[in-house]
Each structure stands twice: as structure tokens, then as C-alpha cells.
Design a protein around this motif. Structure first.
Motif, PDB file in Angstrom:
ATOM      1  N   VAL A  19      10.558   9.105  -3.063  1.00 15.64           N
ATOM      2  CA  VAL A  19       9.841   8.234  -2.123  1.00 15.64           C
ATOM      3  C   VAL A  19      10.614   8.164  -0.810  1.00 15.64           C
ATOM      4  O   VAL A  19      11.847   8.244  -0.786  1.00 15.64           O
ATOM      5  CB  VAL A  19       9.618   6.831  -2.704  1.00 15.64           C
ATOM      6  CG1 VAL A  19       8.791   6.903  -3.979  1.00 15.64           C
ATOM      7  CG2 VAL A  19      10.937   6.133  -2.975  1.00 15.64           C
ATOM      8  N   SER A  20       9.877   8.011   0.258  1.00 14.43           N
ATOM      9  CA  SER A  20      10.489   7.950   1.581  1.00 14.43           C
ATOM     10  C   SER A  20      10.799   6.507   1.966  1.00 14.43           C
ATOM     11  O   SER A  20      10.279   5.552   1.359  1.00 14.43           O
ATOM     12  CB  SER A  20       9.547   8.555   2.621  1.00 14.43           C
ATOM     13  OG  SER A  20       8.397   7.732   2.788  1.00 14.43           O
ATOM     14  N   GLU A  21      11.613   6.358   2.979  1.00 17.70           N
ATOM     15  CA  GLU A  21      11.928   5.016   3.477  1.00 17.70           C
ATOM     16  C   GLU A  21      10.671   4.325   3.983  1.00 17.70           C
ATOM     17  O   GLU A  21      10.479   3.123   3.755  1.00 17.70           O
ATOM     18  CB  GLU A  21      12.963   5.100   4.587  1.00 17.70           C
ATOM     19  CG  GLU A  21      13.413   3.737   5.101  1.00 17.70           C
ATOM     20  CD  GLU A  21      14.504   3.830   6.154  1.00 17.70           C
ATOM     21  OE1 GLU A  21      14.814   2.784   6.770  1.00 17.70           O
ATOM     22  OE2 GLU A  21      15.042   4.925   6.365  1.00 17.70           O
ATOM     23  N   ALA A  22       9.798   5.070   4.632  1.00 15.43           N
ATOM     24  CA  ALA A  22       8.550   4.487   5.136  1.00 15.43           C
ATOM     25  C   ALA A  22       7.673   3.986   3.998  1.00 15.43           C
ATOM     26  O   ALA A  22       7.018   2.931   4.112  1.00 15.43           O
ATOM     27  CB  ALA A  22       7.795   5.520   5.971  1.00 15.43           C
ATOM     28  N   GLU A  23       7.652   4.731   2.887  1.00 14.74           N
ATOM     29  CA  GLU A  23       6.851   4.303   1.726  1.00 14.74           C
ATOM     30  C   GLU A  23       7.429   3.042   1.100  1.00 14.74           C
ATOM     31  O   GLU A  23       6.676   2.166   0.643  1.00 14.74           O
ATOM     32  CB  GLU A  23       6.772   5.443   0.717  1.00 14.74           C
ATOM     33  CG  GLU A  23       5.877   6.589   1.194  1.00 14.74           C
ATOM     34  CD  GLU A  23       6.009   7.847   0.361  1.00 14.74           C
ATOM     35  OE1 GLU A  23       5.084   8.690   0.417  1.00 14.74           O
ATOM     36  OE2 GLU A  23       7.039   8.006  -0.343  1.00 14.74           O
ATOM     37  N   LEU A  24       8.744   2.920   1.075  1.00 17.43           N
ATOM     38  CA  LEU A  24       9.375   1.705   0.556  1.00 17.43           C
ATOM     39  C   LEU A  24       9.096   0.512   1.455  1.00 17.43           C
ATOM     40  O   LEU A  24       8.863  -0.603   0.978  1.00 17.43           O
ATOM     41  CB  LEU A  24      10.885   1.912   0.403  1.00 17.43           C
ATOM     42  CG  LEU A  24      11.326   2.858  -0.716  1.00 17.43           C
ATOM     43  CD1 LEU A  24      12.830   3.097  -0.647  1.00 17.43           C
ATOM     44  CD2 LEU A  24      10.945   2.317  -2.087  1.00 17.43           C
ATOM     45  N   VAL A  25       9.087   0.730   2.758  1.00 15.57           N
ATOM     46  CA  VAL A  25       8.767  -0.350   3.701  1.00 15.57           C
ATOM     47  C   VAL A  25       7.323  -0.809   3.497  1.00 15.57           C
ATOM     48  O   VAL A  25       7.027  -2.013   3.489  1.00 15.57           O
ATOM     49  CB  VAL A  25       8.988   0.116   5.152  1.00 15.57           C
ATOM     50  CG1 VAL A  25       8.408  -0.904   6.140  1.00 15.57           C
ATOM     51  CG2 VAL A  25      10.472   0.327   5.429  1.00 15.57           C
ATOM     52  N   ALA A  26       6.420   0.150   3.313  1.00 12.58           N
ATOM     53  CA  ALA A  26       5.009  -0.204   3.094  1.00 12.58           C
ATOM     54  C   ALA A  26       4.850  -0.991   1.799  1.00 12.58           C
ATOM     55  O   ALA A  26       4.081  -1.978   1.752  1.00 12.58           O
ATOM     56  CB  ALA A  26       4.160   1.065   3.057  1.00 12.58           C
ATOM     57  N   PHE A  27       5.557  -0.568   0.760  1.00 14.91           N
ATOM     58  CA  PHE A  27       5.495  -1.311  -0.504  1.00 14.91           C
ATOM     59  C   PHE A  27       6.021  -2.729  -0.321  1.00 14.91           C
ATOM     60  O   PHE A  27       5.442  -3.692  -0.842  1.00 14.91           O
ATOM     61  CB  PHE A  27       6.311  -0.592  -1.583  1.00 14.91           C
ATOM     62  CG  PHE A  27       6.398  -1.361  -2.876  1.00 14.91           C
ATOM     63  CD1 PHE A  27       5.325  -1.392  -3.750  1.00 14.91           C
ATOM     64  CD2 PHE A  27       7.539  -2.076  -3.203  1.00 14.91           C
ATOM     65  CE1 PHE A  27       5.384  -2.119  -4.936  1.00 14.91           C
ATOM     66  CE2 PHE A  27       7.611  -2.808  -4.388  1.00 14.91           C
ATOM     67  CZ  PHE A  27       6.531  -2.819  -5.252  1.00 14.91           C
ATOM     68  N   HIS A  28       7.114  -2.860   0.406  1.00 16.85           N
ATOM     69  CA  HIS A  28       7.711  -4.170   0.683  1.00 16.85           C
ATOM     70  C   HIS A  28       6.675  -5.092   1.335  1.00 16.85           C
ATOM     71  O   HIS A  28       6.537  -6.268   0.967  1.00 16.85           O
ATOM     72  CB  HIS A  28       8.911  -3.971   1.616  1.00 16.85           C
ATOM     73  CG  HIS A  28       9.849  -5.124   1.656  1.00 16.85           C
ATOM     74  ND1 HIS A  28      10.996  -5.191   0.889  1.00 16.85           N
ATOM     75  CD2 HIS A  28       9.831  -6.268   2.385  1.00 16.85           C
ATOM     76  CE1 HIS A  28      11.630  -6.319   1.139  1.00 16.85           C
ATOM     77  NE2 HIS A  28      10.951  -6.983   2.042  1.00 16.85           N
ATOM     78  N   GLN A  29       5.932  -4.558   2.283  1.00 15.03           N
ATOM     79  CA  GLN A  29       4.916  -5.352   2.985  1.00 15.03           C
ATOM     80  C   GLN A  29       3.760  -5.721   2.061  1.00 15.03           C
ATOM     81  O   GLN A  29       3.265  -6.861   2.079  1.00 15.03           O
ATOM     82  CB  GLN A  29       4.415  -4.569   4.190  1.00 15.03           C
ATOM     83  CG  GLN A  29       5.482  -4.360   5.259  1.00 15.03           C
ATOM     84  CD  GLN A  29       5.069  -3.373   6.333  1.00 15.03           C
ATOM     85  OE1 GLN A  29       4.124  -2.574   6.151  1.00 15.03           O
ATOM     86  NE2 GLN A  29       5.759  -3.404   7.467  1.00 15.03           N
TER      87      GLN A  29
ATOM     88  N   LEU B  94      14.516  -9.319  -5.107  1.00 16.84           N
ATOM     89  CA  LEU B  94      15.056 -10.605  -5.540  1.00 16.84           C
ATOM     90  C   LEU B  94      15.145 -11.574  -4.371  1.00 16.84           C
ATOM     91  O   LEU B  94      14.854 -12.780  -4.518  1.00 16.84           O
ATOM     92  CB  LEU B  94      16.442 -10.412  -6.173  1.00 16.84           C
ATOM     93  CG  LEU B  94      16.465  -9.712  -7.537  1.00 16.84           C
ATOM     94  CD1 LEU B  94      17.909  -9.351  -7.909  1.00 16.84           C
ATOM     95  CD2 LEU B  94      15.842 -10.576  -8.616  1.00 16.84           C
ATOM     96  N   ASP B  95      15.514 -11.071  -3.209  1.00 14.41           N
ATOM     97  CA  ASP B  95      15.581 -11.923  -2.019  1.00 14.41           C
ATOM     98  C   ASP B  95      14.196 -12.428  -1.630  1.00 14.41           C
ATOM     99  O   ASP B  95      14.028 -13.598  -1.257  1.00 14.41           O
ATOM    100  CB  ASP B  95      16.195 -11.149  -0.849  1.00 14.41           C
ATOM    101  CG  ASP B  95      17.670 -10.852  -1.040  1.00 14.41           C
ATOM    102  OD1 ASP B  95      18.309 -11.516  -1.888  1.00 14.41           O
ATOM    103  OD2 ASP B  95      18.185  -9.960  -0.341  1.00 14.41           O
ATOM    104  N   MET B  96      13.202 -11.556  -1.716  1.00 16.75           N
ATOM    105  CA  MET B  96      11.825 -11.960  -1.399  1.00 16.75           C
ATOM    106  C   MET B  96      11.351 -13.072  -2.329  1.00 16.75           C
ATOM    107  O   MET B  96      10.744 -14.051  -1.894  1.00 16.75           O
ATOM    108  CB  MET B  96      10.888 -10.759  -1.516  1.00 16.75           C
ATOM    109  CG  MET B  96      11.096  -9.684  -0.475  1.00 16.75           C
ATOM    110  SD  MET B  96      10.015  -8.253  -0.769  1.00 16.75           S
ATOM    111  CE  MET B  96       8.402  -8.993  -0.451  1.00 16.75           C
TER     112      MET B  96
END
Length: 311
Positions: A109-119, A150-152
Motif C-alpha cells: 500500500v502507498s502512503e497516499a492510500e494510507l492517508v485516504a484510509f485514515h480519512q 489508537l490516537d484517533m
């Protein structure tokens, strides 16, 4: 609502064989394919309990589409994040009373995909009261990625049940915002502490009193057919379960997690939801289908489970 996370889902393929022969052809009359990954198994059992659950994961390719179709057919709510690479397969060969697994490592997975998942997850957590995180991280995710989740959850006062292992579990238990509950086995506890092994319950109790575990409210240590050993704040419990005939153990640990999550969601007393968790794990082991429980047998098993405080 309960939200379950599966960062590295799979299609779970089960091949039941009377005998497994090496270096020759093995024929299987019945192959079972289900939407898998530990968190999706948790979701499936929670859905059977009629608990409100939404599953989220990273999915890609045709195999990812199969997982969506499989879950939709059972009525499980989901909100998945799309990735470019193909979701993985995981194979379990059931033979001679044993289980041999072949697990693909899965997509990068890419960093952009992880950011999208986070959102996407941030949106889901607006309605969540319990968060369940299960399984391994995909390639491309940093070892401590679960710490971000965990922070979220901490920011929204949502308890987290974390069922993972290795470096990602160590990072989580060392993190300032720790999970509410973890479910390692004795081998994983030893690994976290950097000791060779834990051979008995006395050593296990001493190990769980380590500074590393001090601020984790509940630790459920799986003992397989011997039940579980539990640390809850400053108290310890042994959970004893009856002997059962096992048909398919795949997903039993995830079914146990589902019981723990369900108990926390319903604010049940600890001893009650420990029993619930053990029952669901046993019920799954008696079924051919991964992540399936026959609730008609629930009360029978529940009455046979004993939770004893260990002084």
C-alpha cells in the motif's frame, strides 16, 4: 456502532482433506472460499449476534470485489478503502486432525492510500463506540501504524480491542495511548518481554505484571483448549472451557475477539463477556465454515465455562 478494521484482508480458502500427501496430487471435494482476514471474521460473528457493526479494510482488484460481494450477500455493513494492488489469498489445508496454512503476504500500500484510509476511518469513528483492530499490517504501512489509529480512538474516547502480534503489537503496548484490550498467546507474551518461553500459569502471571503491561486494562491470553488466562487491572482470572470436538479451528480466535468486543459494546461485566468470548470461539471450531457460529448451542456451552479469580 462497532467498527472493525482489517488492514490486510484476504480470501480465506479452506481445503479439507482426509490425508495430505506431499509431492503428489491431492484432490479436494469441497473447497470453501470466504471473505477473510481476522477483522472480517470478527465482523461476521458480530453480525450473527445482531450487534451493529461496520467493517472497514483496504481492498483491491478482483479478489477485493469478491470480498465485497461475499459480505453483501450476508448483509454485513462495510465501508472499504480502495487500493491499487490485488487483495491476497490465504489457504488452510485441514488434514489428519491438523491445519497447514499458506498465507500470501499481500499487496503493497502507498502512503497516499494510507492517508485516504485514515480519512475514511475518521468519518466512521464519529458514530463508533468500540473499535476492533485485527491482523497484520500490509507491506508499505509503518510498523507503528496502529498507533495512529489508537490516537484517533483516544481522541474520541473509543475503547480499542487490538488483536495483532510481533512488532506492531510491541509498538502499540509501548505507545502512550494503549489499547483497552489485547489478546496475545503465551508465546507472544514471552516475545514482547524478550524472554525464551512461558511454561506455566505462575510464570504467565508474573510476566503480565511487567511494567510493559501495567496500563492496559484487560489482557486475555489465549491458552487454546485450556481456555484463557486474564489480567484485568490488578486482578487475574483463569477461564476453563469444556472439551469439544473440533471440525475447523480457523477463525476461532477471531470469534473469541468478537465476543470480547460485543461484551464491551454492551457494557457487560468482565466475567460475562469472557464467557461469551470463549463460547463463540468454541462454536466456530465446531463449524466447517470460518467465522460461523451455531447460536442454538450457546447456552449449553456458556453454563459449562468457569471463570475463577487467581490470587
Amino acid at each position: 456502532m462497532i467498527v472493525t478494521i482489517t488492514m490486510n484482508p484476504s480470501i480465506d480458502i479452506s481445503y479439507p482433506l482426509g490425508e495430505f500427501k506431499v509431492d503428489t496430487v491431492n484432490r479436494c471435494d469441497i473447497a470453501r472460499k470466504t471473505a477473510g482476514g481476522k477483522g472480517l471474521n470478527v465482523s461476521r460473528v458480530l453480525h450473527q449476534l445482531d450487534d451493529p457493526v461496520t467493517a472497514t479494510a483496504l481492498l483491491g482488484g478482483a479478489l477485493g470485489e469478491f470480498i465485497k460481494e461475499n459480505l453483501a450477500a450476508t448483509g454485513i455493513s462495510f465501508a472499504f478503502s480502495k487500493i491499487a494492488e490485488e487483495t491476497r489469498n490465504c489457504v488452510a489445508i485441514l488434514h489428519d486432525g491438523k491445519q497447514t496454512e499458506i498465507l500470501e503476504s499481500g499487496p503493497i500500500v502507498s502512503e497516499a492510500e494510507l492517508v485516504a484510509f485514515h480519512q475514511d476511518l475518521d468519518t466512521l469513528l464519529r458514530e463508533a463506540t468500540v473499535l476492533s483492530i485485527s491482523g497484520s499490517l500490509p507491506k508499505g504501512a509503518p510498523t507503528d501504524y496502529y498507533n495512529q489509529l489508537l490516537d484517533m480512538a483516544k481522541a474520541k474516547n473509543i475503547p480499542v480491542v487490538l488483536d495483532t502480534s510481533g512488532a506492531s503489537l510491541l509498538a502499540a503496548v509501548q505507545h502512550a495511548n494503549q489499547p483497552y484490550l489485547i489478546k496475545p498467546n503465551a508465546e507472544e507474551v514471552a516475545s514482547l518481554l524478550g524472554i525464551p518461553e512461558i511454561t506455566n500459569l505462575t510464570d504467565l502471571k508474573i510476566s503480565l505484571q511487567s511494567e510493559l503491561f501495567r496500563d492496559i486494562p484487560v489482557i486475555v491470553v489465549s491458552l487454546g483448549s485450556d481456555g484463557a488466562f486474564v489480567k484485568a487491572d490488578d486482578k487475574f482470572y483463569k477461564v476453563d472451557i469444556p472439551k469439544i470436538e473440533v471440525k475447523n479451528p480457523v477463525g476461532s480466535g477471531d470469534s473469541t475477539v468478537a465476543g470480547l468486543v460485543s461484551g464491551i459494546y454492551h457494557k457487560q461485566p468482565l466475567t460475562d463477556y469472557l464467557k461469551k468470548a470463549m463460547v463463540l470461539g468454541m462454536l466456530n471450531a465446531q463449524e466447517a465454515t470460518t467465522g460461523h457460529v451455531n447460536l442454538a448451542n450457546y447456552d449449553t456451552f456458556y453454563r459449562q465455562i468457569k471463570v475463577t479469580e487467581v490470587k
